[in-house]
Design an enzyme around this catalytic site. Structure first.
Site, PDB file in Angstrom:
ATOM      1  N   VAL A 104       4.020   3.784  -1.611  1.00  0.00           N
ATOM      2  CA  VAL A 104       4.975   2.740  -1.964  1.00  0.00           C
ATOM      3  C   VAL A 104       5.911   3.319  -3.015  1.00  0.00           C
ATOM      4  O   VAL A 104       5.463   3.937  -3.986  1.00  0.00           O
ATOM      5  CB  VAL A 104       4.274   1.483  -2.502  1.00  0.00           C
ATOM      6  CG1 VAL A 104       5.299   0.392  -2.820  1.00  0.00           C
ATOM      7  CG2 VAL A 104       3.236   0.971  -1.508  1.00  0.00           C
ATOM      8  N   CYS A 105       7.209   3.138  -2.816  1.00  0.00           N
ATOM      9  CA  CYS A 105       8.221   3.553  -3.777  1.00  0.00           C
ATOM     10  C   CYS A 105       8.056   5.045  -4.113  1.00  0.00           C
ATOM     11  O   CYS A 105       7.925   5.881  -3.231  1.00  0.00           O
ATOM     12  CB  CYS A 105       8.145   2.662  -5.014  1.00  0.00           C
ATOM     13  SG  CYS A 105       9.617   2.730  -6.066  1.00  0.00           S
TER      14      CYS A 105
END
Length: 323
Positions: A104-105
């Site tokens: 994520v990210c």
């Protein structure tokens, strides 16, 4: 039913929502199908970690004691800027044992640092994509999608994109009905498509320094069906067409025509996703004039005609409110 182990990697400086968003999705799946996922968190030494927002998370175990999971989830956050070398070593050695690797990210940077994304397609938060591509030239960085799937690897953009990706994984594992039920509980759409752009035309461009140009940018956004020729926009800014075109390009980072094209395309995409307006009505409302003009713009930019785009990407709307 197969129980899928989900192991979430914790480290100091992580973004808390990168953890809690996907975990809430997988936990929601257990509410519909008990035991579908076994979710565990682990840090290097098994001790608590402090997130970038100041929250403290207590892991279930140390990474050294974790068995190979079905899904390994690596969050992002400020802590990815100068990661502990031991974490990178652990990922390099142990991540390949997981059947599915998810970031994520800026968690994608940790996977890349461990050499796990070489030759693969990946994304991260749009702010970091240029740095990502420069630092890891062996990775095929795509800055636009909110998430990217490449075989057993899945990378996503910032924060809420982790929820979209987790919903997609649940749908893949357990079916659309359960994923839709989770989305209703979380009051989010099921689901933004992975190749939906992660930033708007306004975010992709710079904001002009001078107020007349900023006002023109705002007016374009609010009036996509208006006359948006250089002459008309220059008159609104109180500048000659030549001066306006040069100043706009210098301050916004693109020509007025390209900016108008992006705004109109974004307006049409949103209208196709969020309304039931007909194609002809959408084309008029967004400044294309005719459905054929809008079709050409969509095929050129997105590789799909408006009707196909709507069929593939319009979110499924709940039959009744969830909660």
């Amino acid at each position: 039913m197969e129980q899928r182990d989900v192991l979430v990697v914790l480290f100091d400086g992580l973004q808390s929502l990168d953890v809690t968003g996907p975990v809430e999705v997988f936990t929601g799946a257990n509410g519909g199908l008990p035991g579908a996922y076994r979710i565990r968190t682990a840090s290097l030494d098994g001790g608590p970690v402090r997130t970038s927002s100041g929250l403290t998370l207590t892991p279930d175990l140390a990474l050294a004691d974790a068995a190979a999971p079905h899904t390994l989830l690596v969050p992002g956050g400020d802590g990815t800027r100068h990661p502990d070398p031991r974490l990178i070593d652990w990922l390099r050695t142990n991540a390949p044992r997981a059947r599915r690797k998810v970031s994520v990210c800026s968690g994608a940077l940790l996977l890349a640092e461990a050499g796990l994304l070489d030759g693969r397609r990946a994304t991260t938060h749009w702010v970091l994509c240029d740095t990502f591509a420069e630092r890891y030239p062996a990775v095929h960085v795509d800055p636009e999608p909110i998430y990217v799937r490449d075989g057993d690897l899945a990378t996503s953009a910032g924060v809420t994109a982790g929820i979209d990706l987790a919903l997609a994984l649940v749908e893949e594992d357990l079916g659309r009905d359960l994923a839709l039920s989770i989305a209703r509980q979380l009051v989010v759409f099921l689901r933004r498509p992975g190749n939906q752009t992660q930033f708007s035309a306004q975010l992709a461009a710079q904001t002009a320094e001078r107020r007349p140009l900023r006002d023109v940018q705002q007016w374009i956004t609010e009036n996509p069906a208006a006359d948006l020729s250089v002459d008309a926009l220059a008159a609104r800014a109180g500048l000659s067409p030549r001066h306006f075109a040069r100043a706009f390009r210098d301050e916004v980072g693109m020509t007025p025509g390209r900016y108008v094209d992006r705004v109109r395309l974004e307006a049409a995409r949103r209208r196709l996703e969020d309304t039931v307006d007909g194609i002809e009505q959408v084309s008029r409302h967004c400044g294309y004039g005719t459905p054929e003009a809008m079709r050409r713009a969509f095929v050129k930019a997105l590789g799909a005609a408006p009707a196909e785009y709507r069929r593939r990407f319009q979110p499924a709307l709940p039959a009744h409110p969830g909660g």
